[in-house]
Enzyme design. Structure first.
Site, mmCIF file in Angstrom:
data_model
loop_
_atom_site.group_PDB
_atom_site.id
_atom_site.type_symbol
_atom_site.label_atom_id
_atom_site.label_comp_id
_atom_site.label_asym_id
_atom_site.label_seq_id
_atom_site.Cartn_x
_atom_site.Cartn_y
_atom_site.Cartn_z
ATOM 1 N N HIS A 112 13.432 26.027 0.241
ATOM 2 C CA HIS A 112 14.564 25.277 -0.317
ATOM 3 C C HIS A 112 15.299 24.517 0.770
ATOM 4 O O HIS A 112 15.089 24.745 1.969
ATOM 5 C CB HIS A 112 15.556 26.238 -1.004
ATOM 6 C CG HIS A 112 16.235 27.158 -0.029
ATOM 7 N ND1 HIS A 112 15.592 28.193 0.597
ATOM 8 C CD2 HIS A 112 17.507 27.173 0.453
ATOM 9 C CE1 HIS A 112 16.428 28.821 1.405
ATOM 10 N NE2 HIS A 112 17.603 28.212 1.350
ATOM 11 N N ASP A 114 19.363 23.919 1.663
ATOM 12 C CA ASP A 114 20.588 24.604 1.234
ATOM 13 C C ASP A 114 21.479 23.719 0.359
ATOM 14 O O ASP A 114 21.782 22.574 0.707
ATOM 15 C CB ASP A 114 21.386 25.078 2.457
ATOM 16 C CG ASP A 114 20.724 26.278 3.118
ATOM 17 O OD1 ASP A 114 20.077 27.079 2.406
ATOM 18 O OD2 ASP A 114 20.836 26.404 4.352
ATOM 19 N N HIS A 139 13.388 25.216 4.207
ATOM 20 C CA HIS A 139 13.192 26.432 4.999
ATOM 21 C C HIS A 139 12.914 27.625 4.095
ATOM 22 O O HIS A 139 13.173 27.604 2.883
ATOM 23 C CB HIS A 139 14.365 26.702 5.942
ATOM 24 C CG HIS A 139 15.671 26.908 5.259
ATOM 25 N ND1 HIS A 139 16.434 25.886 4.760
ATOM 26 C CD2 HIS A 139 16.360 28.043 4.983
ATOM 27 C CE1 HIS A 139 17.522 26.362 4.213
ATOM 28 N NE2 HIS A 139 17.509 27.679 4.330
ATOM 29 N N ARG A 199 25.734 32.938 8.355
ATOM 30 C CA ARG A 199 25.401 31.529 8.085
ATOM 31 C C ARG A 199 26.640 30.704 7.788
ATOM 32 O O ARG A 199 27.496 31.112 6.999
ATOM 33 C CB ARG A 199 24.449 31.436 6.883
ATOM 34 C CG ARG A 199 23.846 30.039 6.735
ATOM 35 C CD ARG A 199 22.922 29.944 5.538
ATOM 36 N NE ARG A 199 23.613 29.361 4.400
ATOM 37 C CZ ARG A 199 23.076 29.236 3.182
ATOM 38 N NH1 ARG A 199 21.859 29.680 2.946
ATOM 39 N NH2 ARG A 199 23.766 28.688 2.204
HETATM 40 C C1 SIN Z 1 18.641 30.987 4.344
HETATM 41 O O1 SIN Z 1 17.853 30.573 3.487
HETATM 42 O O2 SIN Z 1 19.681 30.396 4.581
HETATM 43 C C2 SIN Z 1 18.311 32.249 5.127
HETATM 44 C C3 SIN Z 1 17.174 32.067 6.054
HETATM 45 C C4 SIN Z 1 16.842 33.344 6.787
HETATM 46 O O3 SIN Z 1 17.466 34.378 6.529
HETATM 47 O O4 SIN Z 1 15.938 33.334 7.619
#
Ligand code: SIN
Length: 308
Positions: free
Chosen positions: A129, A131, A284, A299
């Site tokens: 996805h 974000d 990602h 995050r």
């Molecule tokens: C995310 O999708 O923001 C998390 C990525 C991760 O935990 O590696």
């Protein structure tokens, strides 16, 4: 000292807040990774004030490499927030259950259960996805700071969506150019809820915050002018104006092409890494780790503009 006290003292002493410490130039290197995207920033300490010249180099590198890996960052949550804010306003995640106490700008991404309850979102990134692509203004970029890492696994993968667009077969390019697709936060929520303890039932207020939106299938990066595919297996549900079966087949072909190995950088986390990626250029995925191993990440998510 309680966590709350620690955090508030950290905020009070924030070294990025002038005038207590003047910004000085730091001598740091930008080293491209041996991968289709990404660069490592070595020798920069983000707990110290960043000069305008240093910030401009980082900004340029972010546009050029799409993922920046800052090694050895012993920064507080307040410092992560302050650095993130230099790129734009921050977005607050709809799952407010997983905000860091005292810092709503930080989403805790973690597989840890305390007294049987999740301390963070454990399955963030389970599907590819970008974000917040389900918001009218999706994210410009996200910063993930390693707090606790598992001994095994826990990698994050990034797919270069400029390369995905540029190498897309001509007939697929023709099929999608100028089209829009629907993105929905709820697209796979029930599926995730069934398989893990990390997805609370949403309140009507939360559901109202994540109404479906339409986004261009191919977007133009607002700062570099480069085109990128902008669909994902997590949030994109259909291509507007196509019959359901055609839309599904097209989306499946786009997803399969986007995450071919030649478009991917796999980040293997080291202690105190801060990773900053461009959601306008990349998808990602979190690879996951054995469930008995602890993984805790913080995050922050920067708001971008309306995709065009
Ligand atoms: C995310 O999708 O923001 C998390 C990525 C991760 O935990 O590696």
């Amino acid at each position: 000292m309680t966590t709350a006290t620690t955090l508030s003292l950290a905020s009070a002493a924030h070294p990025l807040s002038p005038p207590s410490l003047p910004a000085t130039d730091q001598d740091f290197e930008i080293l491209p990774l041996d991968a289709p995207l990404g660069a490592q920033i070595v020798g920069l300490d983000l707990s110290r004030p960043l000069s305008a010249a240093a910030f401009a180099r980082i900004h340029r590198a972010h546009l050029d490499y799409h993922v920046l890996v800052f090694r050895e960052q012993r920064i507080t949550p307040a410092q992560q927030i302050a650095f993130s804010r230099r790129f734009g306003p921050l977005q607050i995640h709809v799952l407010h259950q997983f905000q860091l106490a005292g810092h709503p700008e930080i989403l805790i991404v973690s597989n840890v259960l305390e007294n049987g309850k999740p301390i963070g979102l454990g399955d963030a990134g389970h599907f590819w996805h970008s974000d917040l692509s389900y918001k009218e203004k999706p994210s410009l970029g996200s910063l993930l700071h390693a707090q606790e890492l598992p001994e095994q696994g826990g990698d994050t993968l990034f797919a270069n969506m400029h390369a995905a667009w540029e190498t897309l077969p001509a007939e697929l390019k023709r099929a999608v150019e100028g089209r829009q697709a629907e993105h929905t936060y709820l697209a796979r929520y029930a599926e995730l809820q069934q398989r893990s303890p990390w997805r609370p039932n949403l309140t009507p207020e939360q559901i109202a915050q994540v109404k479906p939106v339409l986004q261009p299938v191919v977007r133009t990066h607002p700062e570099t002018g480069r085109k990128a595919l902008f669909v994902s297996e997590h949030f994109t549900t259909r291509i507007v104006g196509l019959p359901e079966d055609e839309s599904r087949a097209l989306l499946d072909a786009l997803f399969a092409h986007s995450v071919k190995p030649e478009h991917i950088y796999r980040h293997r986390w080291q202690a105190h890494d801060l990773v900053f990626w461009d959601n306008r250029s990349l998808l990602h995925l979190a690879a996951g780790c054995p469930s008995h191993m602890r993984r805790v990440m913080y995050r922050t998510t920067i708001e971008g503009d309306i995709p065009a």
